[in-house]
Design a protein around this motif. Structure first.
Motif, PDB file in Angstrom:
ATOM      1  N   PRO A 250       0.838  -1.207   0.000  1.00 29.10           N
ATOM      2  CA  PRO A 250       0.000   0.000   0.000  1.00 29.10           C
ATOM      3  C   PRO A 250       0.874   1.258   0.000  1.00 29.10           C
ATOM      4  O   PRO A 250       1.859   1.348   0.725  1.00 29.10           O
ATOM      5  N   GLY A 251       0.495   2.224  -0.818  1.00 25.31           N
ATOM      6  CA  GLY A 251       1.298   3.433  -0.952  1.00 25.31           C
ATOM      7  C   GLY A 251       2.223   3.376  -2.152  1.00 25.31           C
ATOM      8  O   GLY A 251       2.669   4.412  -2.642  1.00 25.31           O
ATOM      9  N   TRP A 252       2.523   2.162  -2.614  1.00 21.19           N
ATOM     10  CA  TRP A 252       3.364   1.992  -3.804  1.00 21.19           C
ATOM     11  C   TRP A 252       2.559   1.501  -5.001  1.00 21.19           C
ATOM     12  O   TRP A 252       2.823   1.891  -6.123  1.00 21.19           O
ATOM     13  N   HIS A 253       1.597   0.655  -4.743  1.00 20.90           N
ATOM     14  CA  HIS A 253       0.870  -0.015  -5.814  1.00 20.90           C
ATOM     15  C   HIS A 253      -0.156   0.955  -6.409  1.00 20.90           C
ATOM     16  O   HIS A 253      -1.356   0.908  -6.122  1.00 20.90           O
ATOM     17  N   THR A 254       0.336   1.860  -7.269  1.00 17.93           N
ATOM     18  CA  THR A 254      -0.538   2.890  -7.812  1.00 17.93           C
ATOM     19  C   THR A 254      -0.095   3.249  -9.221  1.00 17.93           C
ATOM     20  O   THR A 254       1.094   3.213  -9.545  1.00 17.93           O
ATOM     21  N   THR A 255      -1.051   3.591 -10.070  1.00 21.32           N
ATOM     22  CA  THR A 255      -0.747   3.893 -11.473  1.00 21.32           C
ATOM     23  C   THR A 255      -0.277   5.329 -11.676  1.00 21.32           C
ATOM     24  O   THR A 255       0.146   5.678 -12.785  1.00 21.32           O
ATOM     25  N   ILE A 256      -0.338   6.149 -10.644  1.00 22.04           N
ATOM     26  CA  ILE A 256       0.094   7.542 -10.814  1.00 22.04           C
ATOM     27  C   ILE A 256       1.606   7.682 -10.765  1.00 22.04           C
ATOM     28  O   ILE A 256       2.161   8.713 -11.140  1.00 22.04           O
ATOM     29  N   PHE A 257       2.302   6.637 -10.334  1.00 24.25           N
ATOM     30  CA  PHE A 257       3.750   6.747 -10.131  1.00 24.25           C
ATOM     31  C   PHE A 257       4.535   7.134 -11.393  1.00 24.25           C
ATOM     32  O   PHE A 257       5.440   7.967 -11.309  1.00 24.25           O
ATOM     33  N   PRO A 258       4.273   6.523 -12.575  1.00 22.68           N
ATOM     34  CA  PRO A 258       5.095   6.889 -13.744  1.00 22.68           C
ATOM     35  C   PRO A 258       5.077   8.385 -14.069  1.00 22.68           C
ATOM     36  O   PRO A 258       6.150   9.007 -14.109  1.00 22.68           O
ATOM     37  N   PHE A 330      -4.447   4.023   5.414  1.00 22.26           N
ATOM     38  CA  PHE A 330      -3.537   4.065   6.559  1.00 22.26           C
ATOM     39  C   PHE A 330      -2.125   4.471   6.135  1.00 22.26           C
ATOM     40  O   PHE A 330      -1.432   5.197   6.857  1.00 22.26           O
ATOM     41  N   ALA A 331      -1.684   4.019   4.954  1.00 25.32           N
ATOM     42  CA  ALA A 331      -0.329   4.347   4.490  1.00 25.32           C
ATOM     43  C   ALA A 331      -0.152   5.859   4.380  1.00 25.32           C
ATOM     44  O   ALA A 331       0.871   6.404   4.819  1.00 25.32           O
ATOM     45  N   PHE A 332      -1.157   6.556   3.853  1.00 27.28           N
ATOM     46  CA  PHE A 332      -1.035   8.003   3.703  1.00 27.28           C
ATOM     47  C   PHE A 332      -1.296   8.725   5.021  1.00 27.28           C
ATOM     48  O   PHE A 332      -0.688   9.764   5.297  1.00 27.28           O
ATOM     49  N   PHE A 333      -2.198   8.168   5.842  1.00 30.79           N
ATOM     50  CA  PHE A 333      -2.411   8.729   7.173  1.00 30.79           C
ATOM     51  C   PHE A 333      -1.116   8.640   7.991  1.00 30.79           C
ATOM     52  O   PHE A 333      -0.734   9.586   8.688  1.00 30.79           O
ATOM     53  N   GLU A 384      10.958  13.519  -0.621  1.00 36.42           N
ATOM     54  CA  GLU A 384       9.913  12.762  -1.319  1.00 36.42           C
ATOM     55  C   GLU A 384      10.307  11.297  -1.450  1.00 36.42           C
ATOM     56  O   GLU A 384       9.521  10.392  -1.164  1.00 36.42           O
ATOM     57  N   ARG A 385      11.544  11.052  -1.886  1.00 35.67           N
ATOM     58  CA  ARG A 385      12.002   9.665  -2.057  1.00 35.67           C
ATOM     59  C   ARG A 385      12.074   8.944  -0.717  1.00 35.67           C
ATOM     60  O   ARG A 385      11.753   7.753  -0.614  1.00 35.67           O
ATOM     61  N   PHE A 386      12.478   9.659   0.324  1.00 37.68           N
ATOM     62  CA  PHE A 386      12.542   9.062   1.659  1.00 37.68           C
ATOM     63  C   PHE A 386      11.142   8.724   2.166  1.00 37.68           C
ATOM     64  O   PHE A 386      10.912   7.652   2.752  1.00 37.68           O
ATOM     65  N   VAL A 387      10.194   9.635   1.913  1.00 38.73           N
ATOM     66  CA  VAL A 387       8.805   9.394   2.341  1.00 38.73           C
ATOM     67  C   VAL A 387       8.243   8.167   1.629  1.00 38.73           C
ATOM     68  O   VAL A 387       7.597   7.301   2.243  1.00 38.73           O
ATOM     69  N   ILE A 388       8.475   8.073   0.337  1.00 42.79           N
ATOM     70  CA  ILE A 388       7.955   6.940  -0.429  1.00 42.79           C
ATOM     71  C   ILE A 388       8.520   5.623   0.091  1.00 42.79           C
ATOM     72  O   ILE A 388       7.794   4.629   0.242  1.00 42.79           O
ATOM     73  N   THR A 392       6.737   4.052   4.053  1.00 41.16           N
ATOM     74  CA  THR A 392       5.852   2.976   3.575  1.00 41.16           C
ATOM     75  C   THR A 392       6.272   1.632   4.156  1.00 41.16           C
ATOM     76  O   THR A 392       5.429   0.814   4.537  1.00 41.16           O
ATOM     77  N   LEU A 393       7.579   1.399   4.233  1.00 38.62           N
ATOM     78  CA  LEU A 393       8.059   0.111   4.728  1.00 38.62           C
ATOM     79  C   LEU A 393       8.015   0.013   6.250  1.00 38.62           C
ATOM     80  O   LEU A 393       7.932  -1.090   6.797  1.00 38.62           O
ATOM     81  N   ALA A 394       8.081   1.152   6.937  1.00 40.60           N
ATOM     82  CA  ALA A 394       8.221   1.122   8.407  1.00 40.60           C
ATOM     83  C   ALA A 394       7.016   0.488   9.090  1.00 40.60           C
ATOM     84  O   ALA A 394       7.163  -0.172  10.127  1.00 40.60           O
ATOM     85  N   ARG A 395       5.813   0.678   8.523  1.00 37.97           N
ATOM     86  CA  ARG A 395       4.602   0.130   9.144  1.00 37.97           C
ATOM     87  C   ARG A 395       3.824  -0.646   8.083  1.00 37.97           C
ATOM     88  O   ARG A 395       3.148  -0.051   7.243  1.00 37.97           O
ATOM     89  N   GLU A 396       3.943  -1.952   8.163  1.00 40.84           N
ATOM     90  CA  GLU A 396       3.278  -2.796   7.181  1.00 40.84           C
ATOM     91  C   GLU A 396       2.004  -3.382   7.771  1.00 40.84           C
ATOM     92  O   GLU A 396       1.395  -2.810   8.680  1.00 40.84           O
ATOM     93  N   TYR A 397       1.557  -4.562   7.291  1.00 38.85           N
ATOM     94  CA  TYR A 397       0.288  -5.145   7.721  1.00 38.85           C
ATOM     95  C   TYR A 397       0.313  -5.586   9.183  1.00 38.85           C
ATOM     96  O   TYR A 397      -0.673  -5.448   9.908  1.00 38.85           O
ATOM     97  N   LEU A 398       1.426  -6.132   9.646  1.00 39.99           N
ATOM     98  CA  LEU A 398       1.511  -6.663  11.005  1.00 39.99           C
ATOM     99  C   LEU A 398       2.118  -5.625  11.951  1.00 39.99           C
ATOM    100  O   LEU A 398       3.292  -5.268  11.803  1.00 39.99           O
ATOM    101  N   PRO A 399       1.369  -5.128  12.931  1.00 40.04           N
ATOM    102  CA  PRO A 399       1.948  -4.165  13.881  1.00 40.04           C
ATOM    103  C   PRO A 399       3.172  -4.710  14.616  1.00 40.04           C
ATOM    104  O   PRO A 399       4.048  -3.937  15.010  1.00 40.04           O
ATOM    105  N   SER A 400       3.234  -6.031  14.787  1.00 39.37           N
ATOM    106  CA  SER A 400       4.387  -6.606  15.486  1.00 39.37           C
ATOM    107  C   SER A 400       5.687  -6.436  14.702  1.00 39.37           C
ATOM    108  O   SER A 400       6.782  -6.536  15.270  1.00 39.37           O
TER     109      SER A 400
END
Length: 615
Positions: A250-258, A330-333, A384-388, A392-400
């Motif tokens: 989430p946050g990466w899988h988007t068609t607006i990126f190109p 949640f990714a953008f929040f 911008e590159r750091f945010v992307i 995005t990677l710091a908080r994935e599906y599993l909170p653990s």
């Protein structure tokens, strides 16, 4: 002057420069001793580079564990810096190529810096994937070639491999585009150099003589490379965006990126070019060639691309809300109010808010403000590159599995080292080659010089011959500097503009008096009565042969046109065996056309010749 020039268009060459002045000013940084500012700059750059090399060696010796990556955040500063440098690099050639294709005259002040920036930025970017693999000594595994490693073969379904081919292809085309533009200027420096230095520049200029055929082929090659580079830039940065967009995170899988990545690359590239231009014009006293007008034009593009990037940011937020997909929301929040909130709002301020100051004309033309904003934009594009990547990677599906990433001194040191490498390469380049394109500045002098257009234009029949010593203004516009014989000057005989510029320079602008013979059998004739003509405009005649003809009493086009081919062969034969291979059969005919000012006919004739010989 060919074509209409708006009286309100700001001149792009200031200081009432002659062709001789342009050669002197732009060659000077390569010939004189380096200034104190340049020495200080190169020392600082080399120091940063040295520290970066130490950090790279530390990483290779101790391993990737010296970085602060973990099982959750596998991409940190390395890939952030890679994408940042690639973005800067992909903008440089795009800037120059598009401005060339659209025939924008103000490219002359920015194209050389933009193209050099591309080459050096891609070199900096290439360091990071090589180090990131952990075992840099086996990085050649990337390349698909026959091997005996069994199942170990590149995965062509991976966009990371697409990156390798796309970026290497782009680097090759950009290198050719950059070096092609340098060839005429290397020839100019060669003709002013002596000794071993002359031999070096003779090798770099590939035997350039400035003949009409050379100029024709040079422009054709530039146009072809520009045409290839422009769509290549769009495709390459699109492929870089696929590193993220083809994932399911989430946050990466988007068609607006190109389009988002391409706009961001142009945005950051223009900002970096501005930074380099402002430093260059100050270090080498090039304020008359990199003008306030150039800087204002760049700021207008930054304003537009910054607004496009801002729209992309808002579109991301809207799509996340509109999709109803809780993980995307949640990714953008998390970006806005999570632990990395400072990077998100830093990105928004630097990339969206700061460029808006350029709506005001006086601020677009303010050098100090422009320099500050250009640096702020590049900081924002790094955010911008750091945010992307990191947020995005710091908080994935599993909170653990949630984690927090901050770089170690080694990661920071490698990034600082690449900045040192970039500026070291650029400063050395600025001492080796003209940092502003000599030939291209000369090509726009008649239509963009402040003595021809604008409020300070000199409205007389003598051009710049009125305000410069006449010794600077003899011969054709292509070669007014007697040190500048075989670079072909600024002229491009494949366009009507250049042909008109030749005629203008040959007849009016170089203090040649005009005399019309009213009832000549072959019609009105224009001939020189003061000073010699530039016989090197005749295809097949170079600097040495021109000197031989002058010594034989042939100094003008009229005299050459009236000389028999037999006498010309005698002059060449008496000069030695090295000249006997030259065929002067077409020279009188060419000279006759040049004498009569029939430049279009001369161009057509030279197109049918090969080295001055009939084929």
């Amino acid at each position: 002057m060919s074509g209409h020039v708006s009286p309100i268009r700001e001149p792009l060459v200031q200081g009432h420069k002659s062709y001789h002045d342009i050669t002197e000013d732009l060659c000077a940084p390569t010939e004189r001793k380096p200034s104190a500012a340049w020495v200080i700059g190169i020392i600082i750059s080399l120091s940063l580079l040295g520290f970066g090399l130490f950090c790279i060696a530390w990483t290779i010796w101790h391993g990737i564990g010296t970085w602060n990556l973990n099982r959750t955040i596998g991409w940190g500063w390395d890939i952030t810096n890679f994408v940042w440098w690639i973005g800067i690099g992909h903008a440089g050639t795009l800037i120059s190529a598009i401005l060339l294709l659209f025939r924008q005259k103000w490219r002359t002040g920015v194209n050389r810096a933009a193209e050099a920036m591309t080459i050096f930025a891609v070199i900096c970017a290439a360091l990071f994937p090589g180090i990131h693999v952990g075992r840099a000594w086996v990085v050649f595994y990337f390349f698909p070639y026959p091997n005996t490693r069994g199942p170990l073969w590149p995965n062509f379904n991976s966009p990371l491999l697409w990156d390798l081919f796309a970026i290497s292809t782009y680097f090759t085309v950009s290198l050719l585009f950059w070096y092609t533009g340098l060839v005429p200027d290397f020839a100019t420096v060669r003709d002013r150099a002596k000794g071993f230095r002359r031999k070096i520049y003779n090798f770099l200029s590939f035997g350039w003589t400035g003949s009409a055929k050379h100029w024709q082929r040079w422009e054709a090659l530039c146009l072809v490379l520009a045409g290839i580079a422009t769509p290549l830039v769009l495709s390459v940065h699109t492929i870089v965006s696929f590193d993220f967009a083809t994932s399911v995170i989430p946050g990466w899988h988007t068609t607006i990126f190109p389009p988002y990545f391409v706009a961001g690359a142009i945005f950051s590239g223009f900002a970096m070019v501005l930074t380099l231009m402002i430093i260059t014009r100050k270090l080498f006293n090039l304020e008359n060639y990199i003008t306030i007008g150039h800087i204002e034009s760049m700021n207008k593009v930054i304003l537009v691309t910054g607004t496009i990037v801002g729209v992309a940011y808002l579109t991301e937020l809207f799509i996340a809300w509109y999709s109803g997909y809780v993980y995307e929301q949640f990714a953008f929040f998390n970006r806005a109010v999570g632990p990395y909130w400072w990077s998100y709002f830093g990105m928004m301020f630097c990339n969206v808010i700061s460029p808006q100051v350029f709506w005001k004309r006086s601020w677009r033309r303010n050098i100090a403000l422009t320099f500050f904003v250009s640096i702020v934009i590049n900081i924002g594009m790094w955010f911008e590159r750091f945010v992307i990547i990191a947020t995005t990677l710091a908080r994935e599906y599993l909170p653990s599995s949630w984690s927090y990433y901050s770089p170690t001194w080694v990661e920071i040191g490698i990034f600082i080292g690449t900045i040192g490498l970039f500026f070291t390469l650029y400063l050395v380049f600025a001492r080796v080659a003209p940092v502003v394109a000599i030939a291209e500045v000369k090509s726009i002098l008649k239509t963009a010089g402040d003595q021809y257009t604008g409020p300070d234009a000199i409205h007389s029949h003598h051009g710049h011959g009125d305000h410069h010593d006449h010794s600077h203004a003899m011969g054709l516009a292509a070669n007014t500097d007697h040190h500048d014989h075989s670079d072909g000057g600024h002229l491009d005989l494949s366009s009507s503009t250049a042909s008109s510029a030749i005629a203008s320079s040959a007849v009016a602008e170089e203090t040649v008096s005009i005399e019309t013979e009213s009832e000549a059998a072959d019609g009105p004739r224009i001939r020189s009565t003061v000073g010699p003509d530039d016989l090197k405009k005749i295809e097949g005649i170079g600097p040495k042969i021109s000197e031989l003809l002058n010594a034989g009493g042939i100094n003008t086009f009229a005299e050459l046109a009236d000389t028999s081919v037999e006498r010309l062969k005698t002059i060449l034969t008496e000069a030695g065996s090295r000249y006997q291979s030259h065929d002067p059969g077409s020279w009188p005919e060419q000279a006759s056309l040049a004498r009569d000012g029939k430049w279009e006919e001369l161009k057509d004739l030279q197109d049918r010749l090969d080295g001055g010989k009939f084929v």
